[in-house]
Each structure stands twice: as C-alpha cells, then as structure tokens.
Design an enzyme around this catalytic site. Structure first.
Site, PDB file in Angstrom:
ATOM      1  N   TYR A 106      15.636  24.432 -44.444  1.00  0.00           N
ATOM      2  CA  TYR A 106      16.857  25.125 -44.059  1.00  0.00           C
ATOM      3  C   TYR A 106      16.630  25.776 -42.689  1.00  0.00           C
ATOM      4  O   TYR A 106      15.515  25.793 -42.162  1.00  0.00           O
ATOM      5  CB  TYR A 106      17.225  26.178 -45.106  1.00  0.00           C
ATOM      6  CG  TYR A 106      16.324  27.393 -45.114  1.00  0.00           C
ATOM      7  CD1 TYR A 106      16.737  28.594 -44.541  1.00  0.00           C
ATOM      8  CD2 TYR A 106      15.052  27.350 -45.676  1.00  0.00           C
ATOM      9  CE1 TYR A 106      15.911  29.710 -44.535  1.00  0.00           C
ATOM     10  CE2 TYR A 106      14.228  28.452 -45.682  1.00  0.00           C
ATOM     11  CZ  TYR A 106      14.652  29.635 -45.106  1.00  0.00           C
ATOM     12  OH  TYR A 106      13.827  30.725 -45.091  1.00  0.00           O
ATOM     13  N   GLU A 165      28.868  26.719 -13.972  1.00  0.00           N
ATOM     14  CA  GLU A 165      28.116  27.235 -12.834  1.00  0.00           C
ATOM     15  C   GLU A 165      27.616  28.652 -13.107  1.00  0.00           C
ATOM     16  O   GLU A 165      26.462  28.989 -12.807  1.00  0.00           O
ATOM     17  CB  GLU A 165      28.980  27.198 -11.577  1.00  0.00           C
ATOM     18  CG  GLU A 165      28.207  27.559 -10.324  1.00  0.00           C
ATOM     19  CD  GLU A 165      28.913  27.141  -9.051  1.00  0.00           C
ATOM     20  OE1 GLU A 165      28.337  27.325  -7.966  1.00  0.00           O
ATOM     21  OE2 GLU A 165      30.042  26.611  -9.140  1.00  0.00           O
TER      22      GLU A 165
END
Length: 444
Positions: free
Chosen positions: A333, A421
């Site tokens: 998990y 950006e």
C-alpha cells in the site's frame, strides 16, 4: 541513528536563515536556463509514459544528468534513474522527481498537448497525459541539478538525485528501495521533493505541512456472497445486493463511531457491482474501497473495522461460515507521508528568506497519497524528509474563481494545465537552495 552531519547542517541552516538575504545568484543563473527547461517541459508533456513504462523519459533525462557530470545508473527499480555527485566530505542529500503520466485523455488545448495512447493493466487503450504535473517536477529537477553543478563551490557533500517511476500507482519508490537504493548508493541524511498543486494561490506559492502531510492509501476489495435466485421469490434467497448495501452504510460508522474525531479517516466505496439482469438475484456482489488514514494505528483500526462490519452483516443476514465475505487489502500500500517537523520548519525558513513571506505558507494536510513517504519510512532514524507544494494555478483561473466561483481543475483532471514556468522556476530554485543550505561549504 541520525548522521553526524545532521546537527552540523541544521545548525548551519539556522544561521543562514537568520542572516540577511544574499544576492540571488541562483535566480540569475536559472533565468538563463529557463528557455531550455521550458523546451524540455514541453517535450515531456507531449510524450508522457505510464507507470513502469517510462523508458524514453528515463533515457533522455539520464543523458542530461551524465552531461552534467553525475555518475548515472539506469534501470533502478525497473525504470528509475539514480545520479550521484560527490563533492567532498559532508551530508548526503537526496532530491527526487517522479516521471510517470496517467491514463487520461488530455483536453487542455495546449499546442503541445499529448496525443499519446497506451494500454495499461486494465487492458483498455487510453490516452496518456501528465495530468498530475510530473513533467514540471522533472524539468524543475533538471534545473536544480544544473544550478547545483554551476554553484558547486557553494556546497560540499554528496548529492543523490533520483528520478522515480510509478508514483501514480504507489509502487515506484518501494521498487527502487528494494533494488538497493540505500545499499548500492549513498544513503541520504535528508530527502526533499516538491509537487505542483492546483491550489487557490498564485502560481509559484510554496506550501508546506510539518508532520503528517499526506495519507496512507489502502485499496480494499470485498466480495459479498449470497444465495441467488429468481427476483420474484426473494424469500428463497439471501440477496447479496441488500447485504452489500447494508455493509456500505454500516462502514460509515467505523469512521464516525470507532475512530477518534480528532484523527482524520476516510472510507469511500468507489465501486459496487452485482447482478446481470432485472429479475435475477445474484449470488455475489463486489465492492471496491479506498481507505485513508495517517498513523499506522489508525490504518489498522479502519481495516479491522471493515473486516468486522462485513462479517457482522453477513452473520446478521443468516449466511453460513462458508459464505462469509472475502476481503482483500492490496499489498503493498502507499504509506502516509510524514514531514519531520523541525526539519520542515528549517527548510521553510530558508524559503521565506529567499522567496519572501508572501510566497511561503503552511498548508493543511490532505488525504491524497504520495509514495515519497517510502524514502523516510525505509530508515526513519537516519533520514529526515520533506515534500512541499508549489501552486501551479494560472492567474486567469484564480480570477474566475474570485469573480464567479468557477471551480479550479484538480490534479488528474484532463483540463489541468499549470503555469509551468512558475512551477519549474520555483521548484528548481527551492530544491537547489535547500540542498546548498543542507550541505554548506565550510570554507566559504
């Protein structure tokens, strides 16, 4: 035990964050690198690969790391890449980025949108998209590597840069650890990573969470058995649809009545399948659950509660022992992500000095999952770790949210198109500056 370098580096970090702001030579260097990093980002965005299929992605990034002078090993944990740079005596810092995309058909309308397709384990051919922003993580990672090479005189120690596969299915970090990440390569004193966020905050904002930051993620399957028959004669059957419905409703009491209200927990039934025709009572129903928690103790309480409820409702319905529900908990998990509190506050203090208070803030923990947790969990006494968020929400979306409440697209949405950006520039500078503070050059 914590490395001998830990206390020294943290003390140096505390002194550095208390000092007046320095000339931002990292940002100046990064500005010159940004056109190339954005070109890399667009290429990665247009060419995503699914979990454990990141062959081309890994190869192109490994080539860039070799060109920067790193010792590069490919194929760690199947498709992972480990790059090492030794620069004198000092701490070892691990920086990580994840590489995999998602089985999502992109609908952003970007000129470099992905048109890739693939067939995942489900067997259904689908589009593939970097809908979780891992392309920004990789570009920021390369930007940080370039900054650290360009400013090698400012740090001393060992830099381990990890490109991890299969974060989206929660298996990549563990695969790399099982393949010897901490034995074949230098074991880190510190591990850092960032993740873009679809947050109601300006792009480039840094969010951090001391302590538990992301949740344990368990996938649980319950096969509810019954005794089938004709829909007109229900008294001759034990209807698994009715039984499974009772289980679904009773499961909610595991959170509301068994778990502390001060301990966040979630049990969600995401899938309920049974039967094939209007007038037939099936002999089986299938439930699929996602279960979220933070501590190991809370996780065990929820899983035990699910087993107890399913069995109890089956007994109430009169089913014999041979027809008790079958419960499967997926293993491995994704464990919860824990940011070492003092370490996180120290790193955040450095971010505040560099980026300003208005761009760095503490955010609440979330119930999403991230297998970055495995890097600390593999050696909790030796490794201090922190993952932080960088908002990628474009300003026009924030404006619409404020004006008329238009909801933001989430991570994993086919419409998620971050302000790449700002995420890349912030991520590269944050990772590089944190690494330099953790590995101070004692000569300078």
């Amino acid at each position: 035990m914590v490395s001998k370098f830990t206390s020294t580096a943290l003390a140096a970090l505390a002194v550095a964050t208390a000092a007046p702001a320095q000339a931002n030579d990292l940002r100046e260097t990064l500005a010159a690198d940004m056109p190339e990093l954005m070109e890399l980002y667009r290429d990665l965005h247009a060419n995503p690969e699914l979990s454990f299929e990141e062959h081309e992605t890994a190869a192109k990034l490994a080539a860039r790391m070799r060109a920067l002078g790193f010792e590069v090993t490919e194929g760690v944990g199947r498709t992972g890449v480990v790059s090492v740079m030794r620069n004198g005596d000092g701490p070892t810092v691990l920086l990580r980025a994840d590489m995999d995309g998602l089985p999502v058909v992109e609908q952003t309308g970007l000129p470099y949108a992905s048109t890739q397709t693939a067939t995942p384990a489900s067997g259904v051919t689908t589009g593939v998209m970097h809908a979780c922003g891992h392309d920004t993580h990789m570009a920021g990672f390369i930007g940080a590597a370039r900054l650290l090479v360009d400013h090698k005189d400012q740090w001393q120690g060992t830099l381990v840069m990890v490109l991890q596969p299969a974060e989206e299915i929660g298996l990549g970090a563990l695969a790399m650890l099982d393949d010897g990440l901490y034995t074949k390569f230098p074991k880190p004193d510190y591990a850092l990573a960032f993740h873009d966020a679809a947050a109601p905050a300006p792009a480039g904002t840094i969010g951090y969470t001391p302590g538990y930051a992301l949740a344990n993620v368990d996938s649980v399957d319950i096969t509810v058995k019954g005794i089938g028959g004709h829909g007109a004669y229900p008294h001759t059957t034990v209807d698994p649809v009715v039984l499974a419905s009772a289980i679904v409703m009773k499961l909610q009491t595991v959170v509301s009545r068994s778990s502390s209200p001060l301990d966040p927990a979630v049990i969600t039934v995401g899938s309920f399948h049974a039967g094939a025709k209007h007038n037939i009572i099936s002999d089986e129903a299938k439930l699929q659950l996602t279960v979220r928690s933070y501590s190991d103790e809370s996780r065990q309480l929820l899983l035990d509660g699910i087993r107890r409820v399913a069995r109890g409702e089956a007994i109430t319905a009169g089913l014999p022992e041979t027809l008790m529900p079958e419960i499967t908990v997926e293993d491995p998990y994704t464990p919860s992500t824990f940011n070492d509190p003092d370490f996180s506050e120290s790193i955040a203090a450095g971010f505040r000095q560099r980026f300003g208070d208005e761009r760095v803030m503490e955010w609440p923990a979330v119930m999403g999952g991230e297998d970055f947790s495995q890097f600390r969990r593999a050696a909790p006494e030796d490794v201090k770790s922190m993952i932080f968020w960088i908002s990628g929400t474009p300003q026009p979306l924030l404006d619409r949210l404020e004006e008329d409440g238009t909801p933001l697209p989430s991570l994993h949405s086919p419409f998620w198109a971050p302000d790449a950006e700002k995420v890349i520039a912030t991520g590269a500078e944050a990772l590089a500056s944190a690494a330099i503070r953790l590995m101070p050059n004692e000569v300078n």
